[in-house]
Design an enzyme around this catalytic site. Structure first.
Site, PDB file in Angstrom:
ATOM      1  N   ARG A   1       1.841  -4.794   6.317  1.00 52.78           N
ATOM      2  CA  ARG A   1       1.161  -3.748   5.550  1.00 52.78           C
ATOM      3  C   ARG A   1       2.048  -2.518   5.539  1.00 52.78           C
ATOM      4  O   ARG A   1       2.446  -2.017   6.594  1.00 52.78           O
ATOM      5  CB  ARG A   1      -0.213  -3.404   6.117  1.00 52.78           C
ATOM      6  CG  ARG A   1      -0.917  -2.364   5.233  1.00 52.78           C
ATOM      7  CD  ARG A   1      -2.370  -2.189   5.534  1.00 52.78           C
ATOM      8  NE  ARG A   1      -2.982  -1.319   4.521  1.00 52.78           N
ATOM      9  CZ  ARG A   1      -4.244  -1.338   4.143  1.00 52.78           C
ATOM     10  NH1 ARG A   1      -5.061  -2.197   4.694  1.00 52.78           N
ATOM     11  NH2 ARG A   1      -4.708  -0.505   3.219  1.00 52.78           N
TER      12      ARG A   1
ATOM     13  N   ASN B   1     -11.238  -2.398  -5.136  1.00 53.31           N
ATOM     14  CA  ASN B   1     -10.461  -1.460  -5.956  1.00 53.31           C
ATOM     15  C   ASN B   1     -11.143  -1.110  -7.281  1.00 53.31           C
ATOM     16  O   ASN B   1     -10.749  -0.150  -7.954  1.00 53.31           O
ATOM     17  CB  ASN B   1      -9.042  -1.989  -6.206  1.00 53.31           C
ATOM     18  CG  ASN B   1      -8.128  -1.933  -4.988  1.00 53.31           C
ATOM     19  OD1 ASN B   1      -7.229  -2.759  -4.830  1.00 53.31           O
ATOM     20  ND2 ASN B   1      -8.341  -0.965  -4.107  1.00 53.31           N
TER      21      ASN B   1
ATOM     22  N   ASP C   1       0.837  -1.212   0.000  1.00 54.47           N
ATOM     23  CA  ASP C   1       0.000   0.000   0.000  1.00 54.47           C
ATOM     24  C   ASP C   1       0.869   1.259   0.000  1.00 54.47           C
ATOM     25  O   ASP C   1       1.987   1.256   0.506  1.00 54.47           O
ATOM     26  CB  ASP C   1      -0.907  -0.039   1.244  1.00 54.47           C
ATOM     27  CG  ASP C   1      -2.086   0.908   1.123  1.00 54.47           C
ATOM     28  OD1 ASP C   1      -2.363   1.388   0.003  1.00 54.47           O
ATOM     29  OD2 ASP C   1      -2.735   1.168   2.153  1.00 54.47           O
ATOM     30  N   GLY C   2       0.302   2.332  -0.557  1.00 54.58           N
ATOM     31  CA  GLY C   2       0.965   3.639  -0.500  1.00 54.58           C
ATOM     32  C   GLY C   2       1.503   4.130  -1.833  1.00 54.58           C
ATOM     33  O   GLY C   2       2.173   5.168  -1.876  1.00 54.58           O
TER      34      GLY C   2
ATOM     35  N   HIS D   1       2.258   3.091  -8.975  1.00 52.97           N
ATOM     36  CA  HIS D   1       2.083   1.646  -9.196  1.00 52.97           C
ATOM     37  C   HIS D   1       3.269   1.092  -9.996  1.00 52.97           C
ATOM     38  O   HIS D   1       3.803   0.032  -9.682  1.00 52.97           O
ATOM     39  CB  HIS D   1       0.783   1.353  -9.947  1.00 52.97           C
ATOM     40  CG  HIS D   1      -0.454   1.790  -9.221  1.00 52.97           C
ATOM     41  ND1 HIS D   1      -0.636   1.564  -7.886  1.00 52.97           N
ATOM     42  CD2 HIS D   1      -1.567   2.457  -9.648  1.00 52.97           C
ATOM     43  CE1 HIS D   1      -1.815   2.059  -7.516  1.00 52.97           C
ATOM     44  NE2 HIS D   1      -2.391   2.614  -8.560  1.00 52.97           N
TER      45      HIS D   1
ATOM     46  N   TRP E   1       2.817   7.996  -2.573  1.00 50.36           N
ATOM     47  CA  TRP E   1       4.212   8.160  -2.998  1.00 50.36           C
ATOM     48  C   TRP E   1       4.261   9.048  -4.250  1.00 50.36           C
ATOM     49  O   TRP E   1       5.073   9.956  -4.353  1.00 50.36           O
ATOM     50  CB  TRP E   1       4.819   6.780  -3.299  1.00 50.36           C
ATOM     51  CG  TRP E   1       6.263   6.803  -3.669  1.00 50.36           C
ATOM     52  CD1 TRP E   1       7.337   6.696  -2.834  1.00 50.36           C
ATOM     53  CD2 TRP E   1       6.801   6.943  -4.998  1.00 50.36           C
ATOM     54  NE1 TRP E   1       8.512   6.755  -3.555  1.00 50.36           N
ATOM     55  CE2 TRP E   1       8.208   6.907  -4.883  1.00 50.36           C
ATOM     56  CE3 TRP E   1       6.230   7.094  -6.265  1.00 50.36           C
ATOM     57  CZ2 TRP E   1       9.050   7.011  -5.989  1.00 50.36           C
ATOM     58  CZ3 TRP E   1       7.068   7.208  -7.364  1.00 50.36           C
ATOM     59  CH2 TRP E   1       8.464   7.165  -7.220  1.00 50.36           C
TER      60      TRP E   1
ATOM     61  N   ARG F   1      -5.059  -1.675   9.013  1.00 45.84           N
ATOM     62  CA  ARG F   1      -6.317  -2.408   8.824  1.00 45.84           C
ATOM     63  C   ARG F   1      -6.059  -3.534   7.827  1.00 45.84           C
ATOM     64  O   ARG F   1      -5.043  -3.543   7.127  1.00 45.84           O
ATOM     65  CB  ARG F   1      -7.423  -1.477   8.323  1.00 45.84           C
ATOM     66  CG  ARG F   1      -7.070  -0.671   7.093  1.00 45.84           C
ATOM     67  CD  ARG F   1      -8.241   0.202   6.623  1.00 45.84           C
ATOM     68  NE  ARG F   1      -7.833   1.120   5.578  1.00 45.84           N
ATOM     69  CZ  ARG F   1      -7.484   2.389   5.779  1.00 45.84           C
ATOM     70  NH1 ARG F   1      -7.503   2.902   6.987  1.00 45.84           N
ATOM     71  NH2 ARG F   1      -7.116   3.152   4.761  1.00 45.84           N
TER      72      ARG F   1
HETATM   73  C1  IPE Z   1      -5.579  -2.715  -0.071  1.00 44.06           C
HETATM   74  O1  IPE Z   1      -5.233  -1.388  -0.172  1.00 44.06           O
HETATM   75  C2  IPE Z   1      -5.556  -3.361  -1.425  1.00 44.06           C
HETATM   76  C3  IPE Z   1      -4.250  -3.563  -2.034  1.00 44.06           C
HETATM   77  C4  IPE Z   1      -3.104  -3.213  -1.525  1.00 44.06           C
HETATM   78  C5  IPE Z   1      -4.263  -4.197  -3.334  1.00 44.06           C
HETATM   79  P1  IPE Z   1      -6.309  -0.219  -0.363  1.00 44.06           P
HETATM   80  O2  IPE Z   1      -5.531   1.025  -0.521  1.00 44.06           O
HETATM   81  O3  IPE Z   1      -7.251  -0.584  -1.439  1.00 44.06           O
HETATM   82  O4  IPE Z   1      -7.104  -0.249   1.024  1.00 44.06           O
HETATM   83  P2  IPE Z   1      -7.878   0.911   1.793  1.00 44.06           P
HETATM   84  O5  IPE Z   1      -8.838   1.515   0.816  1.00 44.06           O
HETATM   85  O6  IPE Z   1      -6.864   1.894   2.260  1.00 44.06           O
HETATM   86  O7  IPE Z   1      -8.549   0.221   2.940  1.00 44.06           O
HETATM   87  C1  IPE Z   2      -1.683   0.162  -3.284  1.00 41.40           C
HETATM   88  O1  IPE Z   2      -1.429   1.526  -3.328  1.00 41.40           O
HETATM   89  C2  IPE Z   2      -1.897  -0.431  -4.652  1.00 41.40           C
HETATM   90  C3  IPE Z   2      -3.270  -0.849  -4.936  1.00 41.40           C
HETATM   91  C4  IPE Z   2      -4.284  -0.776  -4.117  1.00 41.40           C
HETATM   92  C5  IPE Z   2      -3.525  -1.391  -6.256  1.00 41.40           C
HETATM   93  P1  IPE Z   2      -2.607   2.583  -3.333  1.00 41.40           P
HETATM   94  O2  IPE Z   2      -2.974   2.867  -4.750  1.00 41.40           O
HETATM   95  O3  IPE Z   2      -3.725   2.138  -2.467  1.00 41.40           O
HETATM   96  O4  IPE Z   2      -1.889   3.854  -2.720  1.00 41.40           O
HETATM   97  P2  IPE Z   2      -2.499   4.883  -1.673  1.00 41.40           P
HETATM   98  O5  IPE Z   2      -3.008   4.085  -0.509  1.00 41.40           O
HETATM   99  O6  IPE Z   2      -3.607   5.607  -2.368  1.00 41.40           O
HETATM  100  O7  IPE Z   2      -1.351   5.764  -1.310  1.00 41.40           O
HETATM  101 MG    MG Z   3      -4.109   2.374  -0.492  1.00 45.24          MG
END
Ligand code: IPE
Ligand code: IPE
Ligand code: MG
Length: 255
Positions: free
Chosen positions: A193, A71, A23-24, A40, A28, A199
């Site tokens: 995570r 997603n 995540d993140g 990504h 970033w 979470r």
């Molecule tokens: C969880 O991250 C899903 C993946 C890393 C693929 P999200 O960014 O979708 O989760 P929330 O929305 O912060 O709970």
């Molecule tokens: C995780 O990064 C990748 C996927 C859920 C596919 P995010 O896209 O959720 O990145 P943030 O949480 O918005 O920073």
């Molecule tokens: Mg995220």
């Protein structure tokens, strides 16, 4: 990125199965004035550095959350990017994973109409190419949701009951396990995570019942094999009790 792990970690007590919520990426990218999709893209070399780190440590199972059932609610361009990105990544990295002896598996609803055909084909090709590899199993949780997985299992259990193959009174936790996406997958010992969120976001709800969680503030594009080793070192400090008593002994004055 380091070529070898430089962080101190007990190599004789490595978790068998590590699962990661990557995540993140969006944050970033935003912090650098880039588009979320560039975050990504930056996550890909990170993932493969982590794969090499996992192999170096002798981890047997590595599961990564690449796309959740929730997603789909994102902007259509981001969703389209992620579909194409996952398909291209499989094309680019399939042989490399195979050369490393990695078996690739997918868990999630791949038959969903929203999953492009090209991605479905590449998933199948990667699974077939790597099917006999034994060094490590890498599971891509894609279009995965823990609730959907359990609901799917319940639906198929109900069908078995209706077909007379299963008596309702016989259904227990082992039965449910046998109807999950990958019944033979060992439970994750450690779920990591990144990005500071604390979470599960619907990841491995059944399987992670007794997993240890390590939350790191590092955003996924800044993660690497040393960060993985740091998370494992933190895991190694934990006392897993599975509902038992501390040290397995009775404490306090005797009755
Ligand atoms: C969880 O991250 C899903 C993946 C890393 C693929 P999200 O960014 O979708 O989760 P929330 O929305 O912060 O709970
Ligand atoms: C995780 O990064 C990748 C996927 C859920 C596919 P995010 O896209 O959720 O990145 P943030 O949480 O918005 O920073
Ligand atoms: Mg995220």
């Amino acid at each position: 990125m380091p070529d070898k792990i430089t962080v101190e970690v007990d190599r004789s007590a490595v978790p068998r199965h590590v699962a990661i919520i990557m995540d993140g990426n969006g944050r970033w990218a935003n912090a650098r004035g880039l588009h979320r999709t560039q975050g990504h893209a930056r996550g890909e070399p990170v993932l493969f550095d982590v794969v090499e780190g996992a192999l170096e440590l002798g981890i047997e199972w590595l599961t990564v959350f690449t796309f959740s059932t929730e997603n789909w609610d994102r902007d259509e361009h981001e969703v389209a990017f992620l579909m194409q990105f996952n398909a291209d990544l499989l094309e680019r990295r399939r042989d490399e994973l195979n050369d490393l002896g990695v078996r690739v598996l997918f868990m999630g609803d791949i038959e969903d109409d929203r999953v492009p055909e090209v991605l479905r084909e590449r998933i199948q090709a990667a699974e077939e190419l790597t099917a006999s590899n034994t060094t490590m199993t890498m599971v891509f949780a894609f279009n995965y949701g823990g609730r959907a997985e359990i609901a799917d299992a319940v639906r198929r259990i109900a069908r078995s009951v209706l077909a007379g193959e299963l008596a309702p009174g016989e259904i227990d936790a082992d039965t449910v396990q046998a109807y999950l996406y990958i019944p033979e997958m060992p439970e994750p010992d450690l779920v990591i995570r990144t990005s500071g969120e604390q979470r599960t976001s619907n990841f491995l709800l059944w399987e992670a019942a007794y997993s240890e969680y390590v939350f790191t503030p590092v955003l996924w594009p800044d993660f690497n094999r040393d960060e993985l080793a740091r998370c494992i070192a933190e895991y190694q400090e934990r006392d897993r009790r599975y509902g038992g008593a501390i040290d397995g002994s009775l404490r306090g004055p005797s009755l």
